[in-house]
Write an enzyme that holds these catalytic residues in place. Structure first.
Site, PDB file in Angstrom:
ATOM      1  N   HIS A 170       4.190   7.079-186.257  1.00  0.00           N
ATOM      2  CA  HIS A 170       2.766   6.749-186.264  1.00  0.00           C
ATOM      3  C   HIS A 170       1.913   8.019-186.445  1.00  0.00           C
ATOM      4  O   HIS A 170       1.035   8.317-185.638  1.00  0.00           O
ATOM      5  CB  HIS A 170       2.342   6.003-184.985  1.00  0.00           C
TER       6      HIS A 170
ATOM      7  N   ARG B 267      -0.534  -1.326-188.886  1.00  0.00           N
ATOM      8  CA  ARG B 267      -0.193  -1.491-187.482  1.00  0.00           C
ATOM      9  C   ARG B 267       1.148  -2.221-187.386  1.00  0.00           C
ATOM     10  O   ARG B 267       1.464  -3.056-188.244  1.00  0.00           O
ATOM     11  CB  ARG B 267      -1.245  -2.330-186.738  1.00  0.00           C
TER      12      ARG B 267
HETATM   13  P1  NDP Z   1     -11.304  -0.971-193.169  1.00  0.00           P
HETATM   14  O1  NDP Z   1     -11.911  -1.835-192.137  1.00  0.00           O
HETATM   15  O2  NDP Z   1     -12.176  -0.033-193.928  1.00  0.00           O
HETATM   16  O3  NDP Z   1     -10.540  -1.873-194.248  1.00  0.00           O
HETATM   17  C1  NDP Z   1      -9.778  -2.986-193.906  1.00  0.00           C
HETATM   18  C2  NDP Z   1      -9.383  -3.702-195.181  1.00  0.00           C
HETATM   19  O4  NDP Z   1      -8.527  -4.797-194.833  1.00  0.00           O
HETATM   20  C3  NDP Z   1     -10.586  -4.297-195.921  1.00  0.00           C
HETATM   21  O5  NDP Z   1     -10.432  -4.200-197.322  1.00  0.00           O
HETATM   22  C4  NDP Z   1     -10.531  -5.762-195.500  1.00  0.00           C
HETATM   23  O6  NDP Z   1     -11.091  -6.663-196.442  1.00  0.00           O
HETATM   24  C5  NDP Z   1      -9.036  -5.979-195.421  1.00  0.00           C
HETATM   25  N1  NDP Z   1      -8.747  -7.151-194.584  1.00  0.00           N
HETATM   26  C6  NDP Z   1      -9.047  -7.354-193.284  1.00  0.00           C
HETATM   27  N2  NDP Z   1      -8.662  -8.580-192.893  1.00  0.00           N
HETATM   28  C7  NDP Z   1      -8.117  -9.159-193.985  1.00  0.00           C
HETATM   29  C8  NDP Z   1      -7.555 -10.434-194.234  1.00  0.00           C
HETATM   30  N3  NDP Z   1      -7.479 -11.367-193.279  1.00  0.00           N
HETATM   31  N4  NDP Z   1      -7.090 -10.700-195.469  1.00  0.00           N
HETATM   32  C9  NDP Z   1      -7.175  -9.778-196.453  1.00  0.00           C
HETATM   33  N5  NDP Z   1      -7.700  -8.537-196.285  1.00  0.00           N
HETATM   34  C10 NDP Z   1      -8.173  -8.251-195.061  1.00  0.00           C
HETATM   35  O7  NDP Z   1     -10.124  -0.188-192.454  1.00  0.00           O
HETATM   36  P2  NDP Z   1      -9.487   1.220-192.832  1.00  0.00           P
HETATM   37  O8  NDP Z   1      -9.143   1.191-194.270  1.00  0.00           O
HETATM   38  O9  NDP Z   1     -10.345   2.323-192.352  1.00  0.00           O
HETATM   39  O10 NDP Z   1      -8.169   1.214-191.913  1.00  0.00           O
HETATM   40  C11 NDP Z   1      -7.196   0.209-192.065  1.00  0.00           C
HETATM   41  C12 NDP Z   1      -6.182   0.278-190.927  1.00  0.00           C
HETATM   42  O11 NDP Z   1      -5.330   1.397-191.072  1.00  0.00           O
HETATM   43  C13 NDP Z   1      -6.764   0.473-189.525  1.00  0.00           C
HETATM   44  O12 NDP Z   1      -7.282  -0.730-189.000  1.00  0.00           O
HETATM   45  C14 NDP Z   1      -5.561   0.969-188.752  1.00  0.00           C
HETATM   46  O13 NDP Z   1      -4.848  -0.121-188.198  1.00  0.00           O
HETATM   47  C15 NDP Z   1      -4.703   1.646-189.816  1.00  0.00           C
HETATM   48  N6  NDP Z   1      -4.586   3.093-189.609  1.00  0.00           N
HETATM   49  C16 NDP Z   1      -3.355   3.623-189.372  1.00  0.00           C
HETATM   50  C17 NDP Z   1      -3.192   4.976-189.209  1.00  0.00           C
HETATM   51  C18 NDP Z   1      -1.846   5.569-189.040  1.00  0.00           C
HETATM   52  O14 NDP Z   1      -1.742   6.781-188.759  1.00  0.00           O
HETATM   53  N7  NDP Z   1      -0.786   4.818-189.217  1.00  0.00           N
HETATM   54  C19 NDP Z   1      -4.351   5.887-189.260  1.00  0.00           C
HETATM   55  C20 NDP Z   1      -5.590   5.233-189.522  1.00  0.00           C
HETATM   56  C21 NDP Z   1      -5.697   3.877-189.678  1.00  0.00           C
HETATM   57  P3  NDP Z   1     -12.662  -6.605-196.802  1.00  0.00           P
HETATM   58  O15 NDP Z   1     -12.838  -5.322-197.570  1.00  0.00           O
HETATM   59  O16 NDP Z   1     -12.864  -7.799-197.649  1.00  0.00           O
HETATM   60  O17 NDP Z   1     -13.401  -6.618-195.499  1.00  0.00           O
HETATM   61  C1  OXD Z   2      -5.958   5.029-186.294  1.00  0.00           C
HETATM   62  C2  OXD Z   2      -4.583   5.479-186.032  1.00  0.00           C
HETATM   63  O1  OXD Z   2      -6.221   3.827-186.204  1.00  0.00           O
HETATM   64  O2  OXD Z   2      -4.364   6.707-185.945  1.00  0.00           O
HETATM   65  O3  OXD Z   2      -6.803   5.881-186.620  1.00  0.00           O
HETATM   66  O4  OXD Z   2      -3.678   4.653-185.944  1.00  0.00           O
END
Ligand code: NDP
Ligand code: OXD
Length: 321
Positions: free
Chosen positions: A284, A236
């Site tokens: 994005h 993000r």
């Molecule tokens: P998940 O919730 O599956 O994974 C999030 C990961 O981030 C987990 O490993 C989590 O740790 C880690 N995390 C969260 N907070 C912290 C912290 N404070 N310190 C360290 N690690 C942290 O999310 P997804 O993998 O499904 O998606 C991730 C992000 O990708 C979404 O939230 C979205 O913003 C972005 N996204 C962007 C897209 C785009 O087109 N640009 C498309 C889709 C998603 P833990 O495993 O320990 O909980």
């Molecule tokens: C998502 C994105 O969060 O597209 O899935 O950014």
């Protein structure tokens, strides 16, 4: 007995990702249920049991007194949970192999673009210059993935299979075959100092906001094969401090950046990122949620709920993801 209605509150879109297209897909996969795209269609608020949303207007969901669950039509829920009037019902986010595969494509594409110095090759083509840059084994490049969730784990594993030296960082400890893992604030510096290419797939939360800042960049490895560290952010825009990104690209702390997300989207025409020689911008679209795949995912979740089974991929509102 008529089934509870599904309300769609969807902002934005492109040709394939448009509110009418979502209505068409949901109508096809939920034929026994009224599907209403708001605000265009009428629906009795009391008949609505489910809402499928992307960036709904603030307050848009509190009008449904019998809502059982909210389906966020994306993986990231930062925009949704920023609404203080959100009803206290489960929020299900997208975690689906279609979306995961798209993100892994993006990450692999951009790590390879840096590793194989494709921008240099493109520039030399424009100059009609036959001058191959030095080529190294994938194992010489240390890639660090921030966020080892659904997306980060898959991307890290694909990078590992190509041969990169991969590490990952998450909030809680992980054990992933062939990947060095780091956890929590106390291990962040150790993770960064062994990283040449930093891939950010974190969610935007109170704990992660602005984490891509000058201090983070200055800890990245400076002895790598690319001549300086590279940042790829597909999480993000709020994760990055854009003034720090620009300053560290300009003073050489960072060698390059690939940015899919920005503090302000769409990226304003006057943004310096558009024309920065060290920056690759994408709009994005690292990973779109596909209406065909994700309408089926939501319909399956609703079916689970109505069979009395637990919903999957429910957001922890306290953690913010
Ligand atoms: P998940 O919730 O599956 O994974 C999030 C990961 O981030 C987990 O490993 C989590 O740790 C880690 N995390 C969260 N907070 C912290 C912290 N404070 N310190 C360290 N690690 C942290 O999310 P997804 O993998 O499904 O998606 C991730 C992000 O990708 C979404 O939230 C979205 O913003 C972005 N996204 C962007 C897209 C785009 O087109 N640009 C498309 C889709 C998603 P833990 O495993 O320990 O909980
Ligand atoms: C998502 C994105 O969060 O597209 O899935 O950014």
């Amino acid at each position: 007995m008529t089934k509870g209605a599904l309300a769609l509150l969807i902002t934005g879109g492109t040709e394939n990702w448009s509110p009418p297209r979502w209505r068409e897909r949901f109508t096809a996969v939920c034929p026994e249920r009224a599907v209403a795209l708001l605000p265009a269609d009428y629906v009795d608020p009391a008949a609505v049991r489910y809402a499928a949303v992307w960036k709904p207007p603030p307050g848009g969901l509190k009008i449904f007194p019998n809502l059982a669950a909210i389906f966020n039509l994306g993986a990231g829920v930062d925009a949704l949970i920023a609404d203080p009037s959100l009803p206290d019902v489960p929020i299900v986010r997208v975690a689906d192999e279609d979306l995961t595969g798209r993100m892994t494509e993006y990450v692999v594409l951009h790590v390879l673009l840096h590793h194989r110095q494709q921008r240099t090759i493109d520039a030399r083509q424009r100059e009609r210059r036959w001058d191959p840059p030095a080529q190294r084994a994938a194992g010489a490049l240390r890639v660090g993935v921030m966020g080892l969730g659904v997306l980060g784990r898959d991307a890290a594993d694909a990078l590992r299979r190509i041969g990169f030296d991969v590490a990952g960082w998450s909030r809680t400890r992980k054990a992933l075959p062939g990947i060095a893992t780091f956890a929590g604030q106390e291990e962040l510096a150790a993770f960064l100092t062994r990283t040449d290419v930093l891939v950010c797939l974190l969610p935007l939360t109170l704990a992660t906001k602005g984490i891509l800042n000058r201090r983070t960049f200055s800890l990245l490895a400076r002895d790598g094969v690319l001549g300086g560290p590279v940042v790829i952010n597909a999480g993000r825009g709020g994760l990055q401090v854009e003034s720090d990104l620009l300053a560290t690209l300009d003073d050489g702390t960072l060698a390059a950046a690939t940015l899919d997300v920005f503090e302000n989207e769409p990226l304003p025409a006057e943004s310096p990122f558009w024309s920065h020689p060290k920056v690759t911008v994408s709009p994005h679209n690292a990973a779109d949620t596909d209406p065909d795949a994700i309408s089926i995912y939501v319909a399956q979740q609703i079916a689970r709920h109505e069979r009395g089974e637990a919903l999957q991929n429910v957001v922890d509102r306290r953690l913010g993801y």
